[in-house]
Design an enzyme around this catalytic site. Structure first.
Site, mmCIF file in Angstrom:
data_model
loop_
_atom_site.group_PDB
_atom_site.id
_atom_site.type_symbol
_atom_site.label_atom_id
_atom_site.label_comp_id
_atom_site.label_asym_id
_atom_site.label_seq_id
_atom_site.Cartn_x
_atom_site.Cartn_y
_atom_site.Cartn_z
ATOM 1 N N LYS A 79 35.576 -39.839 34.369
ATOM 2 C CA LYS A 79 35.867 -39.260 33.059
ATOM 3 C C LYS A 79 34.570 -39.125 32.260
ATOM 4 C CE LYS A 79 39.016 -40.134 29.128
ATOM 5 N NZ LYS A 79 40.080 -41.041 28.632
ATOM 6 N N SER A 174 44.448 -39.338 27.367
ATOM 7 C CA SER A 174 43.332 -38.406 27.265
ATOM 8 C C SER A 174 42.576 -38.208 28.584
ATOM 9 C CB SER A 174 42.346 -38.915 26.208
ATOM 10 O OG SER A 174 41.821 -40.169 26.621
ATOM 11 N N SER A 198 45.839 -43.888 27.694
ATOM 12 C CA SER A 198 45.121 -42.696 28.158
ATOM 13 C C SER A 198 44.949 -42.561 29.668
ATOM 14 C CB SER A 198 43.741 -42.632 27.505
ATOM 15 O OG SER A 198 43.850 -42.130 26.199
#
Length: 529
Positions: A79, A174, A198
């Site tokens: 990420k 997210s 997330s």
């Protein structure tokens, strides 16, 4: 023609050791899939040269019979809020566009030390604030299941004639880029981060396993902070065993993160549970909310019945302070965000505006240009709660409520419950056009309902895909464990995964054009699973 070969690292690493496939071939296959699935927008940066060079190194080791372990030569993604040395790290924000860190996050370093191949950096909501992966500057991530055979066939039956492509689904957030990357076979595992859900939320929407480890088990050094007291690096994989393998590599003390545990961590090999009759599974009654979709509710009941029919004790439990957790989380989260975001001032790194009227004007303009509305909104809220006249009434009170929420879990686990079984999300993934009808704050508040209390309590939790909805979309359920009992939690999750036999995503149309890349069927099956 996609066999079940190589679905797990372990099987792929056996294929690598036996020379059925080389790290370079594996790397090239994943790179070609990344190119084919570019429209999903899962990656912000593809580190093709880095990955191929790492594959070359891995290949030399395999030739000598000196592999570093199960992760050697295995493609992974990270990420874009984890620092990667020499590779741009943006947090999907204008504030960090072009920022290239001089060091690796500890978790990234640990994966590279094991020989993993870094395919690239994945897309997210700006600074990881959101539950859709729709609010970063690089645009939204598309859910691979939007293009699956399962979903498309169901849509045909329901005779939706509108334009196929405008109806794509969100991945959740997210860490949506990481979830999509794993789901679309472009890598075997990915790092996400989890502050309020997330990692688990997009895992549920993309039909993959999403693990949030216990707070303090895995180092946060190099993870660009959102909420220091709740952030945890998360792990996304296609099966529970792989998540355990990665956790075993990442877990342990780090002198650069004072919140990590001191005790040495043993490797996480998961036993295969054959008997669940000694287990006690708790079902929190407060999680049966009116917003919960009837389909998720019925799968949740079905899962509880599955444990019961196999001899486990399933009991209803109470987490009485659940209703306060959204508000409590909002106050604490925005307060820590306001404090963390102060470092982006245009002086040392990241974006800087052109104004040279005064230092104050430069600060203000830099932050106005660098942050989106969501981030600015959270900073404003947080600064309000931290004002001298508000501090006691908001921040301090929220800290006390956080303690009560954490104690709810302690009481339940002390009463003999081994793991809690809950939904991960309120419903299956929704179309993007539907999702953006509500603002980020409303959405995050709704979507974090089953996940964020765990972050406030520091507990381990994992989302495991259970079944497809009537629309042909994945629905995941969440298991929550005692603090630092991550191995027991994953053992239960592995048993559940084996029982439910979640179907494999069918992305044939995407893959067919890819078949020229695969020299033969056997290798194709290794690389795609």
């Amino acid at each position: 023609t996609l066999g079940r070969t190589g679905r797990r690292f372990f099987q792929v690493s056996v294929a690598l050791k036996q020379g059925q496939v080389t790290p370079t071939e594996l790397c090239q296959r994943c790179l070609s899939l990344i190119k084919k699935t570019k429209f999903l927008n899962a990656y912000i940066t593809v580190s093709e040269e880095v990955a191929l060079k790492q594959a070359e190194e891995a290949e030399k080791r395999y030739k000598k019979g000196h592999s570093l372990g199960d992760l050697d030569g295995i493609p992974i993604a990270v990420k874009d809020n984890f620092s990667t040395s020499g590779i741009e790290t943006t947090c999907a924000s204008n504030m960090l566009k072009g920022y290239v860190p001089p060091y690796n996050a500890t978790v990234v370093q640990k994966l590279l030390d094991q020989g993993a191949l870094l395919m690239g950096k994945t897309n997210l909501d700006e600074f990881a604030m959101g539950s859709g992966s729709t609010d970063g500057i690089f645009g939204p991530v598309k859910n691979p299941w939007s293009y699956s055979k399962q979903y498309r066939e169901k849509r045909k039956q329901n005779s939706h004639s509108e334009n196929e492509d405008s109806n794509w689904l969100i991945t959740g957030g997210s860490s949506g880029g990481s979830a999509a990357a794993v789901s679309a076979f472009t890598c075997f595992a990915a790092l996400g981060s989890d502050t309020g859900g997330s990692t688990r939320n997009p895992a549920a929407h993309c039909g993959v396993v999403g693990l949030k480890p216990s707070y303090g088990l895995v180092s946060r050094h190099g993870l660009i902070p959102l909420v220091n007291s709740m952030d945890v690096p998360g792990i996304l994989t296609r099966c529970v065993d792989d998540a355990a393998t990665v956790l075993g590599i990442l877990a342990g003390h780090d002198s650069k993160d004072s919140t990590t545990i001191q005790d040495p961590v043993r490797p996480f090999t998961l036993p295969s549970l054959t008997d669940v009759s000694k287990l006690c599974i708790g079902i929190p009654k407060e999680y049966l909310t009116p917003e919960l979709s009837s389909e998720v509710h019925s799968l949740w009941s079905k899962a509880a019945n599955l444990f019961e029919s196999e001899g486990a004790k399933v009991i209803e439990v109470s987490l009485p302070h659940t209703s306060y957790s959204i508000v409590c989380y909002h106050v604490l989260c925005t307060s820590e965000v306001a404090s963390n975001m102060a470092r982006f001032d245009g002086l040392e790194y990241g974006h800087r505006c052109d104004s040279n009227v005064s230092t104050e004007a430069m600060y203000a303009a830099t932050r106005r240009e660098g942050f989106n509305d969501v981030v600015r909104g959270r900073i404003l809220s947080g600064n309000f709660f931290l004002l001298k006249e508000n501090y006691e009434n908001y921040f301090v009170k929220a800290q006390k409520v956080r303690r009560l929420i954490a104690n709810d879990f302690v009481n339940v686990f002390n009463s003999g419950v081994d793991v809690l079984l809950t939904p991960t999300t309120l419903s299956e993934a929704v179309p993007y056009t539907e999702f953006i009808k509500e603002d980020n704050r409303t959405r995050s508040a709704q979507d974090d309902i089953f996940t964020q209390a765990v972050n406030m309590a520091g507990l381990p939790a994992v989302s495991v895909p259970m079944a497809l909805s009537t629309q042909g979309l994945p629905i995941g359920l969440q298991f929550i464990g005692r603090a630092f009992c991550d191995q027991q939690l994953l053992t239960v999750a592995k048993w559940f995964e084996k029982q439910v036999q979640f179907p494999v995503i069918q992305l044939q149309e995407l893959m067919d054009d890819c078949s020229s890349v695969f020299e033969n069927e056997k290798l194709a099956s290794v690389s795609l699973k």
